[in-house]
Design a protein around this motif. Sequence first.
Motif, short mmCIF file in Angstrom:
data_model
loop_
_atom_site.label_atom_id
_atom_site.label_comp_id
_atom_site.label_asym_id
_atom_site.label_seq_id
_atom_site.Cartn_x
_atom_site.Cartn_y
_atom_site.Cartn_z
N ASN A 34 3.43 5.31 -25.57
CA ASN A 34 4.89 5.28 -25.63
C ASN A 34 5.51 5.05 -24.26
OD1 ASN A 34 4.94 5.89 -28.44
ND2 ASN A 34 4.50 8.02 -27.94
N SER A 35 4.68 4.67 -23.30
CA SER A 35 5.12 4.40 -21.92
C SER A 35 5.63 5.65 -21.21
CB SER A 35 6.17 3.29 -21.87
OG SER A 35 5.64 2.10 -22.40
N GLU A 36 5.16 6.80 -21.64
CA GLU A 36 5.53 8.05 -20.97
C GLU A 36 4.44 8.43 -19.99
OE1 GLU A 36 7.56 10.98 -22.89
OE2 GLU A 36 8.55 9.60 -24.25
N ILE A 37 4.85 8.92 -18.83
CA ILE A 37 3.88 9.27 -17.79
C ILE A 37 2.98 10.40 -18.29
CG2 ILE A 37 5.36 10.94 -16.60
CD1 ILE A 37 4.20 9.66 -13.95
N GLU A 38 1.71 10.30 -17.91
CA GLU A 38 0.73 11.32 -18.30
C GLU A 38 0.52 12.29 -17.15
OE1 GLU A 38 -2.05 8.98 -21.45
OE2 GLU A 38 -2.41 8.51 -19.35
N ASN A 39 0.08 13.49 -17.49
CA ASN A 39 -0.21 14.50 -16.47
C ASN A 39 -1.38 14.08 -15.61
OD1 ASN A 39 1.79 16.32 -17.20
ND2 ASN A 39 0.51 17.29 -18.74
N GLY A 40 -1.41 14.60 -14.41
CA GLY A 40 -2.50 14.34 -13.49
C GLY A 40 -2.35 12.99 -12.81
N GLN A 41 -3.05 12.85 -11.74
CA GLN A 41 -3.04 11.59 -11.00
C GLN A 41 -4.43 11.32 -10.45
OE1 GLN A 41 -0.81 14.14 -10.10
NE2 GLN A 41 -2.20 15.09 -8.67
N ILE A 42 -4.61 10.12 -9.96
CA ILE A 42 -5.89 9.71 -9.39
C ILE A 42 -5.61 9.27 -7.97
CG2 ILE A 42 -7.81 8.10 -9.61
CD1 ILE A 42 -6.19 8.14 -12.69
N TYR A 43 -6.40 9.78 -7.03
CA TYR A 43 -6.21 9.44 -5.62
C TYR A 43 -7.17 8.33 -5.21
CZ TYR A 43 -3.53 13.73 -5.48
OH TYR A 43 -2.60 14.71 -5.72
N LEU A 44 -6.63 7.32 -4.54
CA LEU A 44 -7.42 6.19 -4.11
C LEU A 44 -7.40 6.07 -2.59
CD1 LEU A 44 -6.03 3.58 -6.70
CD2 LEU A 44 -8.01 5.11 -6.96
N GLN A 45 -8.57 5.96 -2.02
CA GLN A 45 -8.71 5.71 -0.58
C GLN A 45 -9.27 4.31 -0.43
OE1 GLN A 45 -7.80 7.45 2.20
NE2 GLN A 45 -8.44 5.64 3.30
N LEU A 46 -8.56 3.46 0.29
CA LEU A 46 -8.93 2.07 0.44
C LEU A 46 -9.50 1.80 1.82
CD1 LEU A 46 -5.68 0.50 -1.07
CD2 LEU A 46 -7.66 1.43 -2.27
N LYS A 47 -10.55 1.03 1.85
CA LYS A 47 -11.16 0.57 3.10
C LYS A 47 -11.43 -0.92 2.93
CE LYS A 47 -11.63 4.75 4.86
NZ LYS A 47 -10.86 5.20 6.02
N ALA A 48 -11.13 -1.70 3.95
CA ALA A 48 -11.39 -3.14 3.90
C ALA A 48 -12.22 -3.55 5.11
CB ALA A 48 -10.07 -3.91 3.89
N ARG A 49 -13.13 -4.46 4.88
CA ARG A 49 -13.99 -4.98 5.93
C ARG A 49 -14.14 -6.49 5.73
NH1 ARG A 49 -12.97 -0.55 7.19
NH2 ARG A 49 -14.32 1.13 7.88
N ASP A 50 -14.44 -7.19 6.83
CA ASP A 50 -14.71 -8.62 6.73
C ASP A 50 -16.05 -8.88 6.05
OD1 ASP A 50 -12.33 -9.54 7.84
OD2 ASP A 50 -13.09 -9.31 9.88
N SER A 51 -16.96 -7.95 6.20
CA SER A 51 -18.24 -8.03 5.49
C SER A 51 -18.77 -6.62 5.31
CB SER A 51 -19.24 -8.90 6.24
OG SER A 51 -19.55 -8.32 7.49
N LEU A 52 -19.55 -6.45 4.26
CA LEU A 52 -20.09 -5.12 3.96
C LEU A 52 -21.60 -5.13 4.17
CD1 LEU A 52 -18.09 -4.38 0.69
CD2 LEU A 52 -17.60 -3.58 3.01
#
Length: 153
Positions: A34-52
Amino acid sequence: MNHVERYVFLCGYSVERVEYDYGFDLILFTYDVNSEIENGQIYLQLKARDSLRTLADQETIAFTIARSDLELWLFEPMPCILIVYDAQLDVAYWLYLQAYFENLPGFDISKIGESITVRLPKMNILDREAIEKFAKYRNDILNQLKGVIRHHD
């Protein structure tokens, strides 16, 4: 950041960018049918590199993270997902941090130095399916909390 946001939006979810980085870059919010926000959240940590750095098996990426970040992530009850982006290949890989360390035999945060290297499976490619998995991880945690938390004044 845009690479991650694209998949979040394709799932019908939203993210908030953390303006002052204190260990998280994005907070993911999900919505019901129903497009209603749900409880809880998810945390994202981003890291970027030219090569891994890929290990000899060609199936695993080695990535070093700081102990100070790890302490924050492991004591957070909601899912914390490390996303590592390979800029040259335009692909991102993910790791569910709490689950990774729970399944690491003999892991003791008090016994590590200033950093630790984690192993991200190359099969953990960030896409719509991965974003949906993150929501499932959050739902699994919320289901464990039912009937456990008491709020008293």
